[in-house]
Motif scaffolding. Structure first.
Motif, PDB file in Angstrom:
ATOM      1  N   ALA A 327       0.646  -1.090  -0.037  1.00  0.00           N
ATOM      2  CA  ALA A 327       0.102  -0.279  -0.092  1.00  0.00           C
ATOM      3  C   ALA A 327       0.900   1.450   0.237  1.00  0.00           C
ATOM      4  N   PHE A 336      -3.301   4.246  -6.515  1.00  0.00           N
ATOM      5  CA  PHE A 336      -4.773   4.082  -5.321  1.00  0.00           C
ATOM      6  C   PHE A 336      -5.846   2.827  -6.280  1.00  0.00           C
ATOM      7  N   VAL A 337      -6.390   2.095  -5.537  1.00  0.00           N
ATOM      8  CA  VAL A 337      -7.158   1.230  -5.661  1.00  0.00           C
ATOM      9  C   VAL A 337      -9.366   1.787  -6.140  1.00  0.00           C
ATOM     10  N   ILE A 340     -11.267   3.057  -3.029  1.00  0.00           N
ATOM     11  CA  ILE A 340     -10.280   2.804  -1.290  1.00  0.00           C
ATOM     12  C   ILE A 340      -9.564   3.888  -1.424  1.00  0.00           C
ATOM     13  N   PRO A 342      -6.014   5.462  -0.132  1.00  0.00           N
ATOM     14  CA  PRO A 342      -4.406   4.949  -0.106  1.00  0.00           C
ATOM     15  C   PRO A 342      -4.336   5.122   1.122  1.00  0.00           C
ATOM     16  N   THR A 346      -6.144   1.039   1.901  1.00  0.00           N
ATOM     17  CA  THR A 346      -6.096  -0.001   1.213  1.00  0.00           C
ATOM     18  C   THR A 346      -4.847  -0.811   1.228  1.00  0.00           C
ATOM     19  N   TYR A 349      -7.766  -3.961   2.386  1.00  0.00           N
ATOM     20  CA  TYR A 349      -8.476  -4.087   1.690  1.00  0.00           C
ATOM     21  C   TYR A 349      -7.523  -5.077   1.028  1.00  0.00           C
TER      22      TYR A 349
END
Length: 424
Positions: A327, A336-337, A340, A342, A346, A349
């Motif tokens: 992450a 970044f997802v 989600i 950062p 993350t 997750y």
């Protein structure tokens, strides 16, 4: 292509050297008596180690303890590196840190090899008909030959990785398993020819089941969980670069073949020790219970084996994968997802995703390893290629094919780049 051919020829030559060394016996050992003694009781951890070493342990050759001390030392160094801050810092120092850890691994391999060589010599010397020289001479020659053989295999594996294709250590283990296949198939065919006609169906069922297991391993090992990754827009000079979209691929089986190897060693070690000391501990209730129930094919063995595989799947995955570090790397690179935040979210997750994958991966490895044990135990067919060996064989073969295809693609790309530069 010439470079690829040269690498493949080097790999072939290294494997030939490995197989030749597997037939050079340690001085002072009665090879025929040792082979007969091994056939009487080759189950357990000795059978597994003999399979990985390509029959070297059965012959008590200079490669008898094989490459397993190097694998054990590598895993120990990885474990210690997660505990000691000084070693953990080396992992972040790039090439210099990697060389230092490699040096520690080699010294650890030497230490583990000396211990295992002494234990192997002690086991062989227990049978007076197996040794034809004096005790002191046998111990000295056996320890020197076995330790030298292991250190040579470690060097050979490193050379295969550097000058060949794929991971050299994995290819050495796979070569040992492949070398044992003709004998296993021959025993199965002899059983079909000389055995009861009612066993024909059972043997065909084992062969068909083996093909189905290979298909299942290939299917699961090729499966991936792709997590989408977006990169934020960046300004370079006076222009703005649009963000890119990619993904993080996670395999279902992130632990590889380490869990079944560890589980096999742990569960079979007590029964093997009892087998060596059977007369000294005869009559002990606990010892008799372990001897009767903690052996391949027994119900307690299957339950404990499954639990050990699941435990080592979670343990090894947690050891090699750090969601917090991943992450942080994503955050530093501006990735970044989607959906989600950062940083901490993350990390949580990614940890949740990996734990779910590890659950299904542990079930998959457990099923693959237990089905051969269960089938051969119920049908009474002695086919020694178990689930652990099958996993190693298929996974390493798939990785080798991927490495060759990737290398060929890189060679073609470099060839096209050279042609374009010449035209310009």
């Amino acid at each position: 292509m010439n470079d690829l051919r040269r690498r493949l020829l080097f790999l072939l030559g290294a494997l030939i050297v490995f197989r030749v060394g597997a037939h050079i016996p340690v001085p002072g050992v009665n090879a025929a008596a040792l082979a007969n003694s091994f056939k009487e009781g080759n189950a357990g951890i000795l059978g597994m180690l003999n399979l990985f070493s390509g029959g070297s342990l059965e012959r008590f050759s200079i490669f008898a303890i094989g490459i397993m001390p190097y694998i054990s030392a590598s895993i120990i160094i990885q474990l210690v590196a997660e505990v000691l801050p000084s070693l953990k810092a080396l992992k972040k120092e790039g090439e210099a840190g990697r060389r230092t850890l490699t040096k520690y691994t080699r010294w650890g391999t030497l230490l583990v090899a000396v211990v295992q060589a002494f234990a192997a010599a002690a086991v062989v010397y227990q049978r007076p008909d197996l040794v034809v020289i004096g005790r002191t001479e046998f111990y000295i020659s056996a320890i020197i030959c076995l330790v030298t053989g292991t250190m040579f295999l470690m060097w050979l594996g490193e050379q295969m990785t550097e000058r060949g294709i794929g991971n050299g250590v994995s290819l050495l283990i796979t070569a040992g398993i492949v070398a044992a296949l003709p004998s296993a198939v021959s025993n199965l065919l002899n059983l079909a020819i000389t055995g009861d006609s009612r066993r024909y169906g059972a043997i065909l069922f084992v062969l068909f089941g083996g093909l189905c297991l290979i298909y299942l391993v290939v299917y699961i090992e090729s499966a991936q969980r792709k997590i989408p990754i977006h990169y934020a827009r960046r300004q370079i000079g006076n222009r703005i670069v649009q963000g890119q979209k990619t993904h993080l691929p996670f395999k279902i089986n992130m632990a590889g073949v380490i869990p079944p190897i560890f589980a096999s060693s742990v569960i079979l070690f007590p029964s093997q020790i009892i087998g060596w000391l059977d007369k000294r501990v005869d009559g002990n209730v606990l010892v008799d219970f372990i001897s009767a129930n903690l052996s391949p094919g027994k119900s307690l063995y299957l339950v404990v084996f499954a639990a050990a595989i699941i435990f080592f799947c979670y343990f090894y995955t947690a050891l090699v994968f750090s969601p917090r570090e991943m992450a942080e790397n994503l955050k530093k690179s501006g990735a970044f997802v989607p959906g989600i935040r950062p940083g901490e979210q993350t990390s949580n997750y990614l940890e949740k995703v990996v734990m779910r994958l590890t659950f299904f991966g542990a079930l998959y490895i457990t099923i693959i390893c237990l089905i051969p044990e269960f089938v051969t135990g119920v049908l009474g067919i002695p086919f020694h290629l178990g689930g652990t060996s099958l996993l190693i064989l298929v996974v390493v073969t798939m990785d080798f094919g991927t490495q060759v295809a990737s290398y060929r693609m890189n060679q073609q790309y470099e060839h096209l780049m050279r042609k374009n530069s010449v035209k310009k």
